[in-house]
Write an enzyme that holds these catalytic residues in place. Structure first.
Site, PDB file in Angstrom:
ATOM      1  N   GLU A  36      12.666 -18.997  -1.287  1.00  0.00           N
ATOM      2  CA  GLU A  36      11.467 -19.608  -0.703  1.00  0.00           C
ATOM      3  C   GLU A  36      10.693 -20.327  -1.805  1.00  0.00           C
ATOM      4  OE1 GLU A  36       8.398 -21.089   1.005  1.00  0.00           O
ATOM      5  OE2 GLU A  36       9.926 -20.153   2.288  1.00  0.00           O
ATOM      6  N   SER A  50      -0.461 -20.916  16.290  1.00  0.00           N
ATOM      7  CA  SER A  50      -1.531 -20.201  17.001  1.00  0.00           C
ATOM      8  C   SER A  50      -1.147 -18.784  17.409  1.00  0.00           C
ATOM      9  CB  SER A  50      -1.947 -20.994  18.247  1.00  0.00           C
ATOM     10  OG  SER A  50      -0.826 -21.219  19.076  1.00  0.00           O
ATOM     11  N   HIS A  54       5.261 -17.685  24.077  1.00  0.00           N
ATOM     12  CA  HIS A  54       5.444 -18.457  25.303  1.00  0.00           C
ATOM     13  C   HIS A  54       6.264 -17.675  26.324  1.00  0.00           C
ATOM     14  CE1 HIS A  54       3.693 -22.198  23.789  1.00  0.00           C
ATOM     15  NE2 HIS A  54       4.221 -21.869  22.618  1.00  0.00           N
ATOM     16  N   VAL A 175      14.643 -25.468  -3.861  1.00  0.00           N
ATOM     17  CA  VAL A 175      16.056 -25.832  -3.891  1.00  0.00           C
ATOM     18  C   VAL A 175      16.192 -27.346  -4.059  1.00  0.00           C
ATOM     19  CG1 VAL A 175      18.195 -25.919  -2.546  1.00  0.00           C
ATOM     20  CG2 VAL A 175      16.766 -23.850  -2.515  1.00  0.00           C
TER      21      VAL A 175
END
Length: 404
Positions: A36, A50, A54, A175
């Site tokens: 990361e 948010s 769903h 990366v």
């Protein structure tokens, strides 16, 4: 230079983290490393959304999104309950504001029923007002399984479980190259300490906003390009937090994957309204002042984007969304079509996030999830909304795809 890994995952958003967890749950003992470029998980799209779970009624029946959305909603609820992650089952309402919108309400009801969304029903105005006294509209689709989750806490809990099963998370790893060899892949990353090499038998690309760039390093996904659309939210001042009790959406334009400005009851009890979908001049451009010249130039001169930009319907959509971004009054006017009682002084600037929208070489927005295999690499090129909802179910699907 790191020791040989079974699998190197690029990206520690919810998709990459959920896949790492699923791999080690199914195959204990696998050596899995997640790279990361930021200093923690869920820094970008996964941490800036948010937190909506769903229900699964918007997706086309038969699509991978449709299947995984319903499954993912259930999986996240169960995981959250087991691991102390806060979830509020506030429910979702899609409101028809005119007679012309009633057929679309019927269509998403049909889609939802075909997708297996439980307990869907259409409410008349009287029933709508009993749930949401400040809502406007003639009728509404009610989906009780729509919910809000603490998105950052969820990703952290998934990462913790992955770490407990031996997954290594390496941060500050940007990366820059991937090379294929006889025994797998040589992944090159850079940070303040210089150049680092990581070896993996397999590579999974879950890089979100940069997934196409990573894929192109291995000559995969050449027919696709990611175009970022910034979604801007306003928070409602606490004195008006009782305006809504659930999530209230407009009837969607089924030609585009954007859901329109809507009202969301937040996990902390507050209320957010948004987002718009304005073209961003940088994949991590969260404000108008954030402009990445090289990324913007590359996007604006690309054939897929130019073909998209030549579509009259897209130009109309883009102008409308730009207006919502530039003018607070226009944003409030759009939001007030759904809910009454909000004044300009009630709006406070909220968090913005970028949608990694995949465009194909014909200049079309790709709606469904896209996974591409190339040798021993797996590239997750399109996992946009409801990507957070689908994440845990999608991780199971991706692991199966890798095994095949």
């Amino acid at each position: 230079m790191s020791e040989q890994q079974d699998i190197v995952i690029i990206g520690a958003g919810v998709t990459g983290v959920a896949i790492a967890r699923a791999l080690t749950l199914k195959h204990p003992g696998l050596k899995v490393t997640v790279l990361e470029k930021e200093n923690q998980v869920a820094t970008h799209a996964s941490g800036r959304n948010s937190g909506v779970l769903h229900a699964g009624f918007n997706q086309k029946p038969g699509s991978l999104k449709a299947k995984l959305c319903v499954e993912g909603n259930r999986a996240i609820r169960e995981f959250a309950a087991q691991h102390g992650v806060q979830v509020k089952p506030v429910g979702t309402l899609v409101v028809a504001l005119s007679q012309d919108e009633l057929p679309v309400l019927d269509e998403i009801l049909r889609r939802g029923q075909a997708n297996g969304v439980p307990d869907l029903r259409v409410l008349d105005r009287a029933a709508l007002l009993r749930l949401e006294p400040n809502a406007r509209g003639l009728a509404a689709l009610n989906a009780p399984t729509g919910a809000i989750v603490d998105n950052n806490a969820l990703v952290s809990a998934l990462a913790t479980q992955a770490k407990e099963r031996g997954v290594a998370f390496l941060f500050h790893q940007h990366v820059t190259a991937i090379e294929e060899g006889a025994g797998g892949y040589r992944v090159v990353s850079e940070n303040s300490e210089g150049r680092q090499i990581h070896h993996g038998r397999f590579v999974i690309n879950a890089a979100g906003l940069y997934a196409d760039k990573i894929a192109h390093m291995l000559d995969a996904g050449r027919q696709y390009q990611i175009v970022p659309f910034r979604g801007e939210y306003y928070n409602i001042k606490p004195r008006k937090s009782s305006l809504v009790n659930s999530m209230i959406y407009p009837v969607p334009n089924l030609k585009y994957p954007f859901l329109g400005v809507h009202w969301t009851k937040k996990i902390d009890g507050g209320v957010a309204v948004g987002p718009n979908a304005v073209l961003a001049f940088g994949r991590e451009s969260y404000h108008w002042s954030d402009i990445e010249p090289a990324e913007s130039f590359s996007m604006l001169r690309s054939i897929p984007f130019l073909r998209l930009a030549c579509r009259p319907e897209f130009l109309k959509l883009a102008w409308g969304q730009l207006r919502l971004s530039l003018f607070k009054g226009a944003f409030l006017e759009e939001a007030s079509r759904l809910v009454q009682g909000c004044e300009p002084e009630d709006l406070m600037a909220g968090t913005a996030g970028n949608r990694a929208q995949l465009i194909n070489d014909r200049g079309e927005m790709v709606d469904d999830i896209v996974i591409e295999k190339k040798g021993r690499s797996l590239h997750i090129l399109n996992a946009v909304s409801p990507g957070f909802t689908t994440s845990m179910a999608f991780a199971e699907h991706a692991v199966q795809s890798l095994l095949e």
